[in-house]
Design a protein around this motif. Structure first.
Motif, PDB file in Angstrom:
ATOM      1  N   ALA A   1      58.478   6.072  31.892  1.00 20.54           N
ATOM      2  CA  ALA A   1      58.565   4.815  32.615  1.00 20.54           C
ATOM      3  C   ALA A   1      57.375   4.044  33.116  1.00 20.54           C
ATOM      4  CB  ALA A   1      58.581   5.539  34.250  1.00 20.54           C
ATOM      5  N   GLY A   2      57.769   2.465  32.914  1.00 24.06           N
ATOM      6  CA  GLY A   2      56.986   1.403  33.037  1.00 24.06           C
ATOM      7  C   GLY A   2      57.301   0.518  34.128  1.00 24.06           C
ATOM      8  N   CYS A   3      56.074  -0.073  34.753  1.00 24.95           N
ATOM      9  CA  CYS A   3      56.178  -1.176  35.609  1.00 24.95           C
ATOM     10  C   CYS A   3      55.168  -2.235  35.506  1.00 24.95           C
ATOM     11  CB  CYS A   3      56.617  -0.566  37.141  1.00 24.95           C
ATOM     12  SG  CYS A   3      55.195   0.324  37.877  1.00 24.95           S
ATOM     13  N   ALA A   4      55.111  -3.065  36.505  1.00 29.46           N
ATOM     14  CA  ALA A   4      53.737  -3.722  36.855  1.00 29.46           C
ATOM     15  C   ALA A   4      52.621  -2.978  37.167  1.00 29.46           C
ATOM     16  CB  ALA A   4      54.030  -4.651  38.063  1.00 29.46           C
ATOM     17  N   TYR A   5      52.685  -1.564  37.572  1.00 30.21           N
ATOM     18  CA  TYR A   5      51.500  -0.785  37.825  1.00 30.21           C
ATOM     19  C   TYR A   5      50.927  -0.044  37.055  1.00 30.21           C
ATOM     20  CZ  TYR A   5      53.002  -3.374  42.196  1.00 30.21           C
ATOM     21  OH  TYR A   5      53.380  -4.411  42.871  1.00 30.21           O
ATOM     22  N   PHE A   6      52.107   0.607  36.067  1.00 31.19           N
ATOM     23  CA  PHE A   6      51.692   1.826  35.177  1.00 31.19           C
ATOM     24  C   PHE A   6      52.663   1.726  33.986  1.00 31.19           C
ATOM     25  CE2 PHE A   6      54.458   3.396  38.652  1.00 31.19           C
ATOM     26  CZ  PHE A   6      55.416   3.688  37.646  1.00 31.19           C
ATOM     27  N   GLN A   7      52.294   2.253  32.783  1.00 21.92           N
ATOM     28  CA  GLN A   7      52.874   2.327  31.702  1.00 21.92           C
ATOM     29  C   GLN A   7      52.992   3.597  31.089  1.00 21.92           C
ATOM     30  OE1 GLN A   7      54.702  -0.283  30.337  1.00 21.92           O
ATOM     31  NE2 GLN A   7      54.391  -1.445  32.088  1.00 21.92           N
TER      32      GLN A   7
ATOM     33  N   THR B   1      54.663   6.466  31.700  1.00 21.42           N
ATOM     34  CA  THR B   1      54.622   7.833  32.660  1.00 21.42           C
ATOM     35  C   THR B   1      55.878   8.845  32.174  1.00 21.42           C
ATOM     36  OG1 THR B   1      53.734   6.746  34.430  1.00 21.42           O
ATOM     37  CG2 THR B   1      54.683   8.902  34.955  1.00 21.42           C
ATOM     38  N   CYS B   2      55.307   9.695  31.625  1.00 24.43           N
ATOM     39  CA  CYS B   2      56.362  10.628  30.926  1.00 24.43           C
ATOM     40  C   CYS B   2      56.769  11.801  31.697  1.00 24.43           C
ATOM     41  CB  CYS B   2      55.544  11.319  29.606  1.00 24.43           C
ATOM     42  SG  CYS B   2      56.840  12.361  28.564  1.00 24.43           S
ATOM     43  N   THR B   3      58.158  11.858  31.762  1.00 26.95           N
ATOM     44  CA  THR B   3      58.792  13.119  32.558  1.00 26.95           C
ATOM     45  C   THR B   3      59.577  13.885  31.680  1.00 26.95           C
ATOM     46  OG1 THR B   3      58.715  11.901  34.549  1.00 26.95           O
ATOM     47  CG2 THR B   3      60.029  13.774  34.655  1.00 26.95           C
ATOM     48  N   ALA B   4      59.245  15.127  31.451  1.00 23.29           N
ATOM     49  CA  ALA B   4      60.168  16.119  30.554  1.00 23.29           C
ATOM     50  C   ALA B   4      61.456  16.673  31.414  1.00 23.29           C
ATOM     51  CB  ALA B   4      59.228  16.984  29.715  1.00 23.29           C
ATOM     52  N   GLY B   5      62.382  17.276  30.782  1.00 17.62           N
ATOM     53  CA  GLY B   5      63.382  18.317  31.387  1.00 17.62           C
ATOM     54  C   GLY B   5      64.388  17.046  31.947  1.00 17.62           C
TER      55      GLY B   5
ATOM     56  N   GLY C   1      65.775  14.884  23.185  1.00 15.78           N
ATOM     57  CA  GLY C   1      64.748  15.669  22.483  1.00 15.78           C
ATOM     58  C   GLY C   1      63.595  16.021  23.386  1.00 15.78           C
ATOM     59  N   GLU C   2      62.791  16.598  22.681  1.00 17.06           N
ATOM     60  CA  GLU C   2      61.493  17.394  23.298  1.00 17.06           C
ATOM     61  C   GLU C   2      60.400  16.125  23.714  1.00 17.06           C
ATOM     62  OE1 GLU C   2      58.029  20.225  22.127  1.00 17.06           O
ATOM     63  OE2 GLU C   2      59.904  21.107  22.675  1.00 17.06           O
ATOM     64  N   ALA C   3      59.871  16.230  24.668  1.00 14.00           N
ATOM     65  CA  ALA C   3      58.589  15.052  25.070  1.00 14.00           C
ATOM     66  C   ALA C   3      57.406  15.275  24.109  1.00 14.00           C
ATOM     67  CB  ALA C   3      58.625  15.059  26.337  1.00 14.00           C
ATOM     68  N   PRO C   4      56.961  14.414  23.395  1.00 19.60           N
ATOM     69  CA  PRO C   4      55.520  14.456  22.714  1.00 19.60           C
ATOM     70  C   PRO C   4      54.554  14.858  23.831  1.00 19.60           C
ATOM     71  CG  PRO C   4      56.721  12.171  22.305  1.00 19.60           C
ATOM     72  CD  PRO C   4      57.436  12.859  23.589  1.00 19.60           C
ATOM     73  N   ALA C   5      53.925  15.833  23.301  1.00 13.40           N
ATOM     74  CA  ALA C   5      52.790  16.508  24.256  1.00 13.40           C
ATOM     75  C   ALA C   5      51.741  15.404  24.773  1.00 13.40           C
ATOM     76  CB  ALA C   5      52.088  17.593  23.365  1.00 13.40           C
ATOM     77  N   ASP C   6      51.400  14.555  23.607  1.00  9.53           N
ATOM     78  CA  ASP C   6      50.339  13.449  24.173  1.00  9.53           C
ATOM     79  C   ASP C   6      50.788  12.681  25.362  1.00  9.53           C
ATOM     80  OD1 ASP C   6      51.968  12.345  22.161  1.00  9.53           O
ATOM     81  OD2 ASP C   6      50.594  10.841  21.762  1.00  9.53           O
ATOM     82  N   LEU C   7      51.882  12.131  25.311  1.00 14.31           N
ATOM     83  CA  LEU C   7      52.527  11.447  26.268  1.00 14.31           C
ATOM     84  C   LEU C   7      52.718  12.217  27.371  1.00 14.31           C
ATOM     85  CD1 LEU C   7      55.129   9.315  24.357  1.00 14.31           C
ATOM     86  CD2 LEU C   7      52.878   8.376  24.992  1.00 14.31           C
ATOM     87  N   LEU C   8      53.116  13.132  27.239  1.00 14.89           N
ATOM     88  CA  LEU C   8      53.618  14.338  28.558  1.00 14.89           C
ATOM     89  C   LEU C   8      52.229  14.505  29.475  1.00 14.89           C
ATOM     90  CD1 LEU C   8      55.809  15.777  30.158  1.00 14.89           C
ATOM     91  CD2 LEU C   8      55.351  17.624  28.775  1.00 14.89           C
ATOM     92  N   LEU C   9      51.146  14.778  28.713  1.00 13.00           N
ATOM     93  CA  LEU C   9      49.818  15.082  29.363  1.00 13.00           C
ATOM     94  C   LEU C   9      49.282  13.982  29.933  1.00 13.00           C
ATOM     95  CD1 LEU C   9      48.757  18.361  26.928  1.00 13.00           C
ATOM     96  CD2 LEU C   9      50.076  18.312  29.256  1.00 13.00           C
ATOM     97  N   ALA C  10      49.374  12.536  29.408  1.00  9.56           N
ATOM     98  CA  ALA C  10      48.548  11.791  29.787  1.00  9.56           C
ATOM     99  C   ALA C  10      48.602  11.571  31.258  1.00  9.56           C
ATOM    100  CB  ALA C  10      48.861  10.518  29.060  1.00  9.56           C
ATOM    101  N   GLY C  11      47.535  11.251  31.787  1.00 10.73           N
ATOM    102  CA  GLY C  11      47.643  11.054  33.351  1.00 10.73           C
ATOM    103  C   GLY C  11      46.226  11.425  34.146  1.00 10.73           C
ATOM    104  N   THR C  12      46.175  11.546  35.349  1.00  5.55           N
ATOM    105  CA  THR C  12      45.291  12.036  36.319  1.00  5.55           C
ATOM    106  C   THR C  12      45.386  12.950  36.772  1.00  5.55           C
ATOM    107  OG1 THR C  12      44.775   9.551  36.566  1.00  5.55           O
ATOM    108  CG2 THR C  12      43.527  11.025  38.068  1.00  5.55           C
ATOM    109  N   TYR C  13      44.322  13.929  36.486  1.00  3.27           N
ATOM    110  CA  TYR C  13      44.278  15.273  37.187  1.00  3.27           C
ATOM    111  C   TYR C  13      43.335  15.403  38.230  1.00  3.27           C
ATOM    112  CZ  TYR C  13      46.806  16.691  32.770  1.00  3.27           C
ATOM    113  OH  TYR C  13      47.661  16.617  31.942  1.00  3.27           O
ATOM    114  N   LYS C  14      43.610  15.827  39.292  1.00  2.00           N
ATOM    115  CA  LYS C  14      42.889  15.963  40.624  1.00  2.00           C
ATOM    116  C   LYS C  14      42.696  17.272  40.929  1.00  2.00           C
ATOM    117  CE  LYS C  14      43.730  11.221  42.018  1.00  2.00           C
ATOM    118  NZ  LYS C  14      44.156  10.455  42.940  1.00  2.00           N
TER     119      LYS C  14
END
Length: 275
Positions: free
Chosen positions: A41-47, A49-53, A145-158
């Motif tokens: 997913a991409g928009c004006a605020y982020f690019q 963003t990966c969602t599997a399944g 197909g299966e989501a690439p691991a690097d794209l899937l894990l990218a993001g912020t962890y809190k």
């Protein structure tokens, strides 16, 4: 000459009939079914963003058009009721428009969306949903197909950190966060900035998958100290996470700090302690 002409026409007629019998006109029925994959997913605020399944369902309408639906826990429901279909060389192209329903809690709205797709097979397909009225223009790219691991894990962890060393155990700090960014080569760049422990940077973390779990490892240096007494120390990072990124453990170990310091980021808030 006349015999030769008749023979030529006869061969042509046989070939034409054979093509009609064995090479029937392509239709939506050829590509109908469930397509399983992931979305970016991409928009004006982020690019990216990966969602599997994710699952896209394609069915054939009575008029030969395609009905396309994507129901996503992350992005809502997309319905394209009558996508037009064309085919060439075994590749199918779809295009159409419809609506998406999305929102949070009781604040759900319906927006117009457009759809395009290029389908080679159930395992090789790319589709795009565009919603101009959401977040400055939301684009959802689906790939089978299966989501690439690097794209899937990218993001912020809190979450919170638990620190241990030779001199203390289970020192907790709430409201910590870590950011992972895909490098584009299958590795991850990791930055963990902590007001308590300093800034840990990993240039290239290696990612592997085992079952439903992902592990990642890397190393770097951290600047740590008080006042003018700040030094750089080597550290290693080991971590694991699920695809949803809501169950994770990411540990940074600096052997030369306080007899061996390990700071681990965990989801949620720190457990209560008693004095």
């Amino acid at each position: 000459m006349r015999l030769k002409t008749l023979l030529t026409l006869s061969v042509a007629a046989v070939c034409s009939a054979s093509c009609r019998d064995n090479g029937r006109m392509p239709s939506v029925a050829d590509i109908a079914g469930n397509y399983k994959g992931y979305t970016l997913a991409g928009c004006a605020y982020f690019q990216n963003t990966c969602t599997a399944g994710e699952t896209v369902v394609v069915t054939e309408n009575a008029d030969g058009t395609a009905n396309v639906t994507l129901t996503s826990d992350s992005w809502g429901e997309f319905v394209i009721p009558a996508a037009q279909t064309s085919a060439a060389g075994g590749t199918y192209t779809l295009a159409g428009s419809g609506q998406t329903t999305m929102g949070m809690g009781g604040n759900v709205s319906t927006y117009a969306c457009t759809y395009t797709a290029v389908i080679h097979s159930r395992e090789k397909a790319r589709m795009q949903f565009q919603v101009a009225g959401v977040m400055g223009g939301l684009t959802l790219d689906f790939t089978a197909g299966e989501a690439p691991a690097d794209l899937l894990l990218a993001g912020t962890y809190k979450g919170y950190t638990a620190a241990v060393c030779t001199y203390f155990q289970d020192r907790y700090t709430d409201d910590e966060s870590l950011k992972m960014t895909a490098n584009g080569d299958g590795t991850l760049a990791v930055v963990f900035e902590s007001a308590t422990w300093g800034t840990f940077r990993v240039t290239k973390a290696v990612v592997t998958k085992s079952g439903d779990e992902y592990t990642f490892t890397g190393d770097g240096t951290v600047s740590m100290g008080m006042g003018d007494n700040v030094k750089d120390y080597a550290f290693t990072m080991t971590g694991e996470s699920n695809a949803a990124k809501d169950d994770f453990s990411i540990a940074f170990n600096a052997p030369a700090v306080m007899g061996g310091l390990t700071v681990t980021l965990l989801p949620g808030t720190a457990p209560a302690t008693t004095e």
